[in-house]
Design a protein around this motif. Structure first.
Motif, PDB file in Angstrom:
ATOM      1  N   HIS A  97      11.870 -18.047  -8.311  1.00 31.12           N
ATOM      2  CA  HIS A  97      11.778 -18.243  -6.865  1.00 31.12           C
ATOM      3  C   HIS A  97      12.289 -17.040  -6.085  1.00 31.12           C
ATOM      4  CE1 HIS A  97      15.751 -19.784  -8.018  1.00 31.12           C
ATOM      5  NE2 HIS A  97      16.162 -19.620  -6.785  1.00 31.12           N
ATOM      6  N   GLY A  98      13.021 -16.150  -6.694  1.00 32.20           N
ATOM      7  CA  GLY A  98      13.365 -14.874  -6.066  1.00 32.20           C
ATOM      8  C   GLY A  98      12.385 -13.791  -6.452  1.00 32.20           C
ATOM      9  N   ILE A  99      11.995 -13.795  -7.717  1.00 28.73           N
ATOM     10  CA  ILE A  99      11.060 -12.802  -8.247  1.00 28.73           C
ATOM     11  C   ILE A  99       9.756 -12.790  -7.465  1.00 28.73           C
ATOM     12  CG2 ILE A  99       9.558 -12.330 -10.236  1.00 28.73           C
ATOM     13  CD1 ILE A  99      11.956 -13.136 -12.022  1.00 28.73           C
ATOM     14  N   ARG A 100       9.233 -13.990  -7.185  1.00 30.17           N
ATOM     15  CA  ARG A 100       7.911 -14.054  -6.545  1.00 30.17           C
ATOM     16  C   ARG A 100       7.941 -13.404  -5.162  1.00 30.17           C
ATOM     17  NH1 ARG A 100       8.294 -20.638  -5.839  1.00 30.17           N
ATOM     18  NH2 ARG A 100       9.601 -20.649  -3.980  1.00 30.17           N
ATOM     19  N   HIS A 101       9.024 -13.591  -4.409  1.00 27.94           N
ATOM     20  CA  HIS A 101       9.093 -13.025  -3.057  1.00 27.94           C
ATOM     21  C   HIS A 101       9.387 -11.531  -3.102  1.00 27.94           C
ATOM     22  CE1 HIS A 101       8.714 -16.940  -1.182  1.00 27.94           C
ATOM     23  NE2 HIS A 101       9.614 -17.403  -2.045  1.00 27.94           N
ATOM     24  N   ASN A 102      10.232 -11.109  -4.017  1.00 27.26           N
ATOM     25  CA  ASN A 102      10.466  -9.671  -4.169  1.00 27.26           C
ATOM     26  C   ASN A 102       9.194  -8.955  -4.615  1.00 27.26           C
ATOM     27  OD1 ASN A 102      13.153  -9.315  -3.381  1.00 27.26           O
ATOM     28  ND2 ASN A 102      13.935  -9.957  -5.371  1.00 27.26           N
ATOM     29  N   ALA A 103       8.429  -9.597  -5.491  1.00 21.57           N
ATOM     30  CA  ALA A 103       7.176  -8.992  -5.948  1.00 21.57           C
ATOM     31  C   ALA A 103       6.188  -8.832  -4.796  1.00 21.57           C
ATOM     32  CB  ALA A 103       6.564  -9.835  -7.062  1.00 21.57           C
ATOM     33  N   GLN A 104       6.141  -9.819  -3.905  1.00 26.40           N
ATOM     34  CA  GLN A 104       5.264  -9.706  -2.742  1.00 26.40           C
ATOM     35  C   GLN A 104       5.685  -8.528  -1.863  1.00 26.40           C
ATOM     36  OE1 GLN A 104       5.438 -13.006   0.025  1.00 26.40           O
ATOM     37  NE2 GLN A 104       3.361 -12.602   0.765  1.00 26.40           N
ATOM     38  N   THR A 105       6.987  -8.360  -1.660  1.00 26.27           N
ATOM     39  CA  THR A 105       7.473  -7.242  -0.856  1.00 26.27           C
ATOM     40  C   THR A 105       7.224  -5.916  -1.555  1.00 26.27           C
ATOM     41  OG1 THR A 105       9.176  -8.655   0.105  1.00 26.27           O
ATOM     42  CG2 THR A 105       9.496  -6.288   0.306  1.00 26.27           C
ATOM     43  N   LEU A 106       7.432  -5.869  -2.877  1.00 27.74           N
ATOM     44  CA  LEU A 106       7.168  -4.642  -3.611  1.00 27.74           C
ATOM     45  C   LEU A 106       5.696  -4.263  -3.526  1.00 27.74           C
ATOM     46  CD1 LEU A 106       8.047  -2.321  -5.430  1.00 27.74           C
ATOM     47  CD2 LEU A 106       7.745  -3.839  -7.402  1.00 27.74           C
ATOM     48  N   ALA A 107       4.808  -5.241  -3.555  1.00 22.60           N
ATOM     49  CA  ALA A 107       3.378  -4.949  -3.411  1.00 22.60           C
ATOM     50  C   ALA A 107       3.108  -4.252  -2.086  1.00 22.60           C
ATOM     51  CB  ALA A 107       2.567  -6.241  -3.516  1.00 22.60           C
ATOM     52  N   GLU A 108       3.763  -4.717  -1.030  1.00 23.68           N
ATOM     53  CA  GLU A 108       3.594  -4.066   0.283  1.00 23.68           C
ATOM     54  C   GLU A 108       4.134  -2.640   0.250  1.00 23.68           C
ATOM     55  OE1 GLU A 108       4.535  -4.814   5.046  1.00 23.68           O
ATOM     56  OE2 GLU A 108       5.190  -6.278   3.556  1.00 23.68           O
ATOM     57  N   ILE A 109       5.268  -2.444  -0.408  1.00 27.17           N
ATOM     58  CA  ILE A 109       5.842  -1.097  -0.524  1.00 27.17           C
ATOM     59  C   ILE A 109       4.878  -0.168  -1.254  1.00 27.17           C
ATOM     60  CG2 ILE A 109       7.658   0.226  -1.695  1.00 27.17           C
ATOM     61  CD1 ILE A 109       9.562  -2.120  -1.042  1.00 27.17           C
ATOM     62  N   LEU A 110       4.280  -0.648  -2.343  1.00 28.84           N
ATOM     63  CA  LEU A 110       3.366   0.186  -3.128  1.00 28.84           C
ATOM     64  C   LEU A 110       2.090   0.504  -2.347  1.00 28.84           C
ATOM     65  CD1 LEU A 110       3.706  -1.398  -6.690  1.00 28.84           C
ATOM     66  CD2 LEU A 110       4.932   0.552  -5.716  1.00 28.84           C
ATOM     67  N   VAL A 111       1.558  -0.484  -1.653  1.00 30.21           N
ATOM     68  CA  VAL A 111       0.356  -0.248  -0.842  1.00 30.21           C
ATOM     69  C   VAL A 111       0.672   0.758   0.259  1.00 30.21           C
ATOM     70  CG1 VAL A 111      -1.265  -1.299   0.776  1.00 30.21           C
ATOM     71  CG2 VAL A 111      -0.717  -2.465  -1.369  1.00 30.21           C
ATOM     72  N   ASN A 112       1.826   0.614   0.899  1.00 32.48           N
ATOM     73  CA  ASN A 112       2.230   1.584   1.926  1.00 32.48           C
ATOM     74  C   ASN A 112       2.308   2.992   1.349  1.00 32.48           C
ATOM     75  OD1 ASN A 112       2.422  -0.441   3.835  1.00 32.48           O
ATOM     76  ND2 ASN A 112       4.656  -0.617   3.707  1.00 32.48           N
ATOM     77  N   LYS A 113       2.845   3.096   0.154  1.00 31.41           N
ATOM     78  CA  LYS A 113       2.981   4.404  -0.484  1.00 31.41           C
ATOM     79  C   LYS A 113       1.614   5.007  -0.804  1.00 31.41           C
ATOM     80  CE  LYS A 113       5.474   6.700  -4.256  1.00 31.41           C
ATOM     81  NZ  LYS A 113       6.346   7.501  -3.379  1.00 31.41           N
ATOM     82  N   LEU A 114       0.735   4.206  -1.344  1.00 30.13           N
ATOM     83  CA  LEU A 114      -0.609   4.691  -1.707  1.00 30.13           C
ATOM     84  C   LEU A 114      -1.421   5.072  -0.472  1.00 30.13           C
ATOM     85  CD1 LEU A 114      -1.409   2.102  -4.520  1.00 30.13           C
ATOM     86  CD2 LEU A 114      -1.101   4.571  -4.843  1.00 30.13           C
ATOM     87  N   GLN A 115      -1.173   4.390   0.631  1.00 33.45           N
ATOM     88  CA  GLN A 115      -1.924   4.653   1.864  1.00 33.45           C
ATOM     89  C   GLN A 115      -1.149   5.535   2.845  1.00 33.45           C
ATOM     90  OE1 GLN A 115      -3.332   0.937   3.501  1.00 33.45           O
ATOM     91  NE2 GLN A 115      -4.432   0.380   1.635  1.00 33.45           N
ATOM     92  N   ASN A 116       0.014   6.025   2.390  1.00 30.43           N
ATOM     93  CA  ASN A 116       0.832   6.939   3.202  1.00 30.43           C
ATOM     94  C   ASN A 116       1.136   6.349   4.580  1.00 30.43           C
ATOM     95  OD1 ASN A 116       2.285   9.303   3.623  1.00 30.43           O
ATOM     96  ND2 ASN A 116       0.542  10.336   4.560  1.00 30.43           N
ATOM     97  N   ARG A 117       1.636   5.126   4.574  1.00 30.36           N
ATOM     98  CA  ARG A 117       1.978   4.468   5.826  1.00 30.36           C
ATOM     99  C   ARG A 117       3.339   3.791   5.665  1.00 30.36           C
ATOM    100  NH1 ARG A 117      -2.066  -0.878   5.454  1.00 30.36           N
ATOM    101  NH2 ARG A 117      -0.616  -2.127   4.196  1.00 30.36           N
ATOM    102  N   THR A 118       3.875   3.265   6.755  1.00 34.50           N
ATOM    103  CA  THR A 118       5.154   2.569   6.704  1.00 34.50           C
ATOM    104  C   THR A 118       4.930   1.071   6.848  1.00 34.50           C
ATOM    105  OG1 THR A 118       7.397   2.530   7.596  1.00 34.50           O
ATOM    106  CG2 THR A 118       5.573   2.795   9.188  1.00 34.50           C
ATOM    107  N   TRP A 119       6.008   0.314   7.033  1.00 31.61           N
ATOM    108  CA  TRP A 119       5.895  -1.131   7.167  1.00 31.61           C
ATOM    109  C   TRP A 119       4.949  -1.497   8.308  1.00 31.61           C
ATOM    110  CZ3 TRP A 119       8.202  -3.956   3.443  1.00 31.61           C
ATOM    111  CH2 TRP A 119       9.265  -3.377   2.740  1.00 31.61           C
TER     112      TRP A 119
END
Length: 504
Positions: free
Chosen positions: A344-366
């Motif tokens: 129940h913590g892993i699933r939410h952290n994974a969702q946030t990490l996915a956003e971090i990775l997409v931001n990195k790949l697309q060179n954008r911020t939150w």
């Protein structure tokens, strides 16, 4: 045979699958490498006695799937109303076998790109890309590597004679070999007490030992501390039924000619030394991460007694660029301070990490989830999160919802921002606005403290910032139902605090 992806994930446990689900939604080219032939293989073996300590509360009185996740510790996040763990097991403390079945269907239903029976042999770097070599003679290249292998390696204490100890990994539900025997268990975590509970009916004596006393989850609020489901053994200790809980270290374990073991103990309280005799010793001293698959020049820095990788505020290795961690191996940033190691913590952290990775790949911020232009809408938006949000609920005190005042006097809503990201990311420097979190901490105002339980129950906290400084905070009252539906009753001045704030 080679293949190249934007992201390679190692491990198809809850973390790897949840991250893959969100990367799929974002259209990110990735693959998940799993050495077993099923997802979630850790749970096919552990816990040994097959009952999870993650809560599965099916009957909540609500039909709202999002809100019900607050009492569902096992489902992975998805957009379907008709697919959750409760369809596989209705027990409050469910079977780990059912979790394995659920994860297999999750992987199939969402067509996750998992390569099973793919054992990673080595990880190197060439031309800024990770090169992942596998026993199947396949090589995977990636710009970003995510290690989601968790903490699946048994921790082995540095004790002279530890080779004579039975590992927790070799225990089973067949306890006949321990009948009428004297047993010593190393450790005081849930695996230790789970094992002690299983031996109560057959052993002559069972002792558990570690240097320090244990913590109750209901006191610390950390779900990894000793849980009530594993506390049956405590009765036998306090009622003097031939069992004992010891604080101490072990200097040595020596076998005797009679097939027993002499254990040299040094007790923590007074430094007294004593040698006791046991028929069997079981190692239940927890798990740690394994980094054997990294090349010598690519080993991640470690922390917390070298059990976990050292991470920055984005869960990226502090010494290896583009190496991220997901799952129970994220614990460096909030060790024993939230629900990070559990599904129940892993699933939410994974969702946030996915956003971090997409931001990195697309060179954008939150990215802001919405823009709020009216002061009444701001209160309504915050109220909605208080009633339904799950990320700030489970990752209490370590994740914020952020309402940032912009140049047009509107509020940009950023959902589920990790505390360390809020403190370090440039976007939130000189921040003015509000943060919302759930926490157990009591108000700083001495006049407010009497309104709250001294035990400290989970409740919403709103902080007001101006130019990067927190200038005020207000705590919503605790709710005996733990639902926060009647906010007018629990408000404690929050509505006025928000509406009379920054808007002109």
């Amino acid at each position: 045979m080679e293949s190249t992806h934007q992201v390679v994930i190692i491990g198809a446990g809850p973390a790897g699958m949840q991250l893959s689900y969100f990367l799929n939604k974002a259209g990110v080219s990735h693959v998940v490498l799993e050495r077993a032939d099923i997802p979630g293989s850790f749970f096919a073996t552990y816990p040994v006695h097959r009952k999870l300590i993650s809560i599965n509360k099916v009957h909540t009185g609500f039909d709202d799937k999002t809100k019900n996740l607050r009492w569902d510790w096992n489902s992975l996040l998805n957009d379907d109303d008709d697919f959750s763990f409760k369809d596989f097991d209705q027990s409050y403390y469910p079977s780990s076998d059912k979790l394995v079945e659920y994860m297999a269907q999750f992987a199939t239903r969402y067509e996750l790109p998992i390569q099973f029976n793919t054992h990673v042999d080595s990880i190197t770097k060439a031309n800024s890309q990770f090169v992942i070599s596998c026993r199947s003679n396949k090589t995977y290249n990636a710009n970003i590597l995510v290690d989601a292998t968790g903490i699946g390696e048994l921790n082995v204490p540095n004790i002279d004679g530890i080779e004579h100890v039975i590992p927790y990994t070799e225990m089973s539900n067949d306890v006949s070999q321990f009948k009428n025997k004297r047993i010593l268990i190393l450790g005081k975590g849930n695996s230790a007490f789970e094992t002690a509970d299983s031996l109560m009916e057959v052993s002559a004596n069972t002792h558990v030992i570690s240097p320090k006393d244990f913590n109750f989850a209901w006191v610390s609020h950390y779900p990894g501390h000793l849980r009530s489901v594993n506390q049956g053994f405590l009765d036998t200790f306090f009622l003097k039924q031939q069992n004992a809980i010891l604080n101490g270290t072990i200097a040595s374990i020596k076998p005797t000619d009679q097939g027993k073991y002499l254990v040299d103990m040094i007790f923590s309280e007074d430094g007294e030394r004593e040698i006791n005799t046991y028929d069997h010793i079981v190692n239940c001293s927890g798990f740690k991460c394994n980094f054997d698959h990294y090349s010598a020049d690519l080993k991640p820095d470690l922390c917390l007694m070298n059990k976990f990788p050292k991470l920055n505020h984005q869960w990226q290795s502090t010494n290896i660029d583009n190496l991220f961690f997901c799952g129970a191996n994220m614990q460096c940033n909030d060790y024993k301070d939230s629900s990070t190691p559990f599904v129940h913590g892993i699933r939410h952290n994974a969702q946030t990490l996915a956003e971090i990775l997409v931001n990195k790949l697309q060179n954008r911020t939150w990215q802001a989830k919405k823009i709020i232009t009216e002061k009444t809408d701001l209160y309504d938006a915050i109220s909605e999160q208080i009633r339904r949000a799950t990320t700030i609920w489970f990752l209490f005190g370590n994740v914020y919802d952020v309402y940032a005042l912009d140049t047009k006097n509107n509020f940009q809503f950023y959902e589920s921002i990790p505390k360390l990201a809020f403190e370090h990311d440039e976007l939130f420097q000189n921040f003015s606005g509000y943060t919302l979190e759930f926490s157990y901490k009591l108000p700083k105002d001495e006049n407010e403290k009497p309104k709250f339980s001294t035990h400290g129950f989970l409740h919403p906290i709103i902080m007001k910032y101006q130019d990067g400084e927190c200038i005020n905070e207000i705590h919503m009252l605790e709710d005996i139902y733990s639902e926060w539906e009647d906010l007018d009753k629990l408000d404690n001045g929050i509505k006025e605090f928000i509406i009379s704030g920054y808007f002109s």
